[in-house]
Design an enzyme around this catalytic site. Sequence first.
Site, PDB file in Angstrom:
ATOM      1  N   LYS A   2       0.864  -1.187   0.000  1.00 59.33           N
ATOM      2  CA  LYS A   2       0.000   0.000   0.000  1.00 59.33           C
ATOM      3  C   LYS A   2       0.900   1.237   0.000  1.00 59.33           C
ATOM      4  CE  LYS A   2      -4.459   0.886   2.202  1.00 59.33           C
ATOM      5  NZ  LYS A   2      -5.186   0.748   3.471  1.00 59.33           N
TER       6      LYS A   2
HETATM    7  O1  G3P Z   1      -7.813   1.367   5.125  1.00 56.56           O
HETATM    8  C1  G3P Z   1      -8.117   2.685   4.921  1.00 56.56           C
HETATM    9  C2  G3P Z   1      -9.493   3.195   5.256  1.00 56.56           C
HETATM   10  O2  G3P Z   1     -10.458   2.241   5.043  1.00 56.56           O
HETATM   11  C3  G3P Z   1      -9.591   3.967   6.526  1.00 56.56           C
HETATM   12  O3  G3P Z   1     -10.893   4.157   7.010  1.00 56.56           O
HETATM   13  O4  G3P Z   1     -12.489   4.835   8.761  1.00 56.56           O
HETATM   14  O5  G3P Z   1     -10.056   5.422   9.013  1.00 56.56           O
HETATM   15  O6  G3P Z   1     -11.464   6.585   7.345  1.00 56.56           O
HETATM   16  P1  G3P Z   1     -11.240   5.308   8.091  1.00 56.56           P
END
Ligand code: G3P
Length: 215
Positions: A83
């Site tokens: 990533k």
């Molecule tokens: O993996 C990245 C993403 O899904 C993060 O989500 O909830 O931290 O905005 P969030």
Amino acid sequence: MKFFLDTAVVDEIREGVSYGLVDGVTTNPSLIAKSGRDFREVIAEICTLVDGPISAEVVSTDAEGMLSEGRALAKIHDNIVVKVPMIAEGLKATRRFAAEGIKTNVTLIFSPSQALLAAKAGASFVSPFVGRLDDISHVGMGLVEEILDIFGNYDIDAEVIVASIRNPLHVVDAARMGAHIGTMPLGVMKQLMRHPLTDIGLQQFLKDWESVPKR
Ligand code: G3P
């Protein structure tokens, strides 16, 4: 549509796997920190639990650093996807990873142009963050629609991972748009199963069954 779990907590991954719903896993530095575990160790364990793409994120912000971190991560297991953040150095690294046959997931995508550039650089996956856009009053799923339109125009192979999913509607909208993948917390995966009328209906069936004469 493939379902990925967005977590580095192995108990959550085991639970998702028990439902037969986990096609892959995404992690990020915040999720690794939350797991409280050693990065490489937890990623290696996740690879034993799920036979699908497992995203592990680099933390360098220069291409050379990303390349050396990513190459080391890719050695952990064939299913590792490196990533990479959507910055200029990330694009440089993505192109080189692609030339070396290492898959990448370009993350922190908040505009259609970023997704297009990531795909042009050779990303296998692009991750638009829908919840974080919703948080600042932009329609996150609008971005997914735009990316899918663009990718469709050019038969771009990169798969769209709808990320930063916060609720079941994000998943249903992603499926209606034809997004390839949704990565979600275990809680959202479980919310997708539930309907109060299912519970009420089952309760009634079981109650009525009690009055059926049994031999
Ligand atoms: O993996 C990245 C993403 O899904 C993060 O989500 O909830 O931290 O905005 P969030």
